[in-house]
Design a protein around this motif. Sequence first.
Motif, mmCIF file in Angstrom:
data_model
loop_
_atom_site.group_PDB
_atom_site.id
_atom_site.type_symbol
_atom_site.label_atom_id
_atom_site.label_comp_id
_atom_site.label_asym_id
_atom_site.label_seq_id
_atom_site.Cartn_x
_atom_site.Cartn_y
_atom_site.Cartn_z
ATOM 1 N N VAL A 20 0.807 -1.222 0.000
ATOM 2 C CA VAL A 20 0.000 0.000 0.000
ATOM 3 C C VAL A 20 0.840 1.273 0.000
ATOM 4 C CG1 VAL A 20 -1.932 -1.148 1.139
ATOM 5 C CG2 VAL A 20 -0.210 0.024 2.528
ATOM 6 N N GLN A 21 2.142 1.162 0.276
ATOM 7 C CA GLN A 21 2.962 2.356 0.442
ATOM 8 C C GLN A 21 3.158 3.128 -0.858
ATOM 9 O OE1 GLN A 21 3.913 3.635 3.436
ATOM 10 N NE2 GLN A 21 4.497 5.421 2.202
ATOM 11 N N ALA A 22 3.241 2.432 -1.988
ATOM 12 C CA ALA A 22 3.449 3.128 -3.260
ATOM 13 C C ALA A 22 2.315 4.108 -3.526
ATOM 14 C CB ALA A 22 3.579 2.136 -4.409
ATOM 15 N N TRP A 23 1.098 3.673 -3.271
ATOM 16 C CA TRP A 23 -0.034 4.582 -3.499
ATOM 17 C C TRP A 23 0.016 5.758 -2.535
ATOM 18 C CZ3 TRP A 23 -2.919 6.116 -7.141
ATOM 19 C CH2 TRP A 23 -4.060 6.884 -6.887
ATOM 20 N N ALA A 24 0.407 5.506 -1.291
ATOM 21 C CA ALA A 24 0.564 6.598 -0.331
ATOM 22 C C ALA A 24 1.638 7.578 -0.809
ATOM 23 C CB ALA A 24 0.920 6.043 1.045
ATOM 24 N N ASP A 25 2.739 7.037 -1.337
ATOM 25 C CA ASP A 25 3.810 7.897 -1.856
ATOM 26 C C ASP A 25 3.317 8.730 -3.040
ATOM 27 O OD1 ASP A 25 5.482 6.809 0.045
ATOM 28 O OD2 ASP A 25 6.442 5.391 -1.333
ATOM 29 N N LEU A 26 2.515 8.125 -3.903
ATOM 30 C CA LEU A 26 1.981 8.837 -5.059
ATOM 31 C C LEU A 26 0.987 9.919 -4.638
ATOM 32 C CD1 LEU A 26 1.463 5.753 -7.386
ATOM 33 C CD2 LEU A 26 2.919 7.708 -7.928
ATOM 34 N N GLN A 27 0.187 9.626 -3.613
ATOM 35 C CA GLN A 27 -0.810 10.595 -3.146
ATOM 36 C C GLN A 27 -0.160 11.865 -2.597
ATOM 37 O OE1 GLN A 27 -3.287 7.891 -0.633
ATOM 38 N NE2 GLN A 27 -4.984 8.823 -1.735
ATOM 39 N N ALA A 28 1.068 11.725 -2.106
ATOM 40 C CA ALA A 28 1.777 12.914 -1.606
ATOM 41 C C ALA A 28 2.003 13.932 -2.722
ATOM 42 C CB ALA A 28 3.106 12.491 -0.989
ATOM 43 N N TYR A 29 1.925 13.461 -3.975
ATOM 44 C CA TYR A 29 2.085 14.336 -5.143
ATOM 45 C C TYR A 29 0.744 14.612 -5.833
ATOM 46 C CZ TYR A 29 7.133 13.711 -4.783
ATOM 47 O OH TYR A 29 8.442 13.718 -4.348
ATOM 48 N N ASP A 30 -0.348 14.260 -5.151
ATOM 49 C CA ASP A 30 -1.682 14.467 -5.731
ATOM 50 C C ASP A 30 -1.801 13.836 -7.111
ATOM 51 O OD1 ASP A 30 -2.679 15.961 -3.525
ATOM 52 O OD2 ASP A 30 -1.645 17.743 -4.271
ATOM 53 N N VAL A 31 -1.327 12.604 -7.230
ATOM 54 C CA VAL A 31 -1.409 11.892 -8.501
ATOM 55 C C VAL A 31 -2.868 11.831 -8.955
ATOM 56 C CG1 VAL A 31 -1.630 9.591 -7.455
ATOM 57 C CG2 VAL A 31 -0.605 9.832 -9.731
ATOM 58 N N ASN A 32 -3.091 11.967 -10.260
ATOM 59 C CA ASN A 32 -4.461 11.964 -10.774
ATOM 60 C C ASN A 32 -4.491 11.366 -12.179
ATOM 61 O OD1 ASN A 32 -4.233 14.279 -12.837
ATOM 62 N ND2 ASN A 32 -3.457 15.232 -10.955
#
Length: 269
Positions: free
Chosen positions: A114-126
Amino acid sequence: METTTERESHYKNLEKQTVREILENINNEDKTVPLAVEKSLPQIEALASITAEKMKAGGRLFYIGAGTSGRLGVVDASECPPTFGVPFDMVVGLIAGGDGAIRKAVEFAEDDTVQAWADLQAYDVNNKDVVVGIAASGTTPYVIGGLKTANEHNIVTGCIVCNSGSPVAAAAQYPVEVVTGPEFLTGSTRMKAGTAQKLVLNMLSTSVMIQLGRVKGNRMVDMQLSNNKLVNRGTHMVMEATGLSEEDAAGLLKQYGSVRSAVDHYFKK
């Protein structure tokens, strides 16, 4: 799944080889890598094309990976701003365990789904963006989890792996599979697999940046002038384009900050 990257080396008793034998055998294995990449050109083309399309529309490119694969993604991303003059957050490399893992391995970081998605969310991935997973084995949980969650959010996904039929490739919409086979040192995927990934990353980012108009002719006209070597290179590029003397070209470059701007302003006079 059986992974060819983990198969036993074709070479036995490495400690009994002379230094020259070791080097020649590594070199012989390395020679096979560009041929493996060549077989994957249609897959690389598909990934590069969709990435350029998304980035032309304002999207970003994210790399996610662990260990050597993660480090290679970070390297490619970090080289895009100085080479092509793009913002530092246009191409982003994320590594399992965070930036500290670039220098020192973080135990079991790659096993977190699950950490990769958390890391991506820090950049507001969309859904304007592209997420590319990098994993030599094609089995890294950090990467698989990140790609699967990105898919659920309608984000374009790709990958660069070095085995066929892997879970990472199955999770990617645009997989790139470069099958490099057993390593000279059994399981050491920083060798052939890492070389293959570096070659594909070079091809992906360079072809995308060319499509984004960040190259003129064959020149890095938007490169950052961050040291004397690059200032000198840029000065000669301005001289070549305008016919100015070295002194005048250097002055123009200093005034406008990039080769492209200097040349454009010169011809607008």
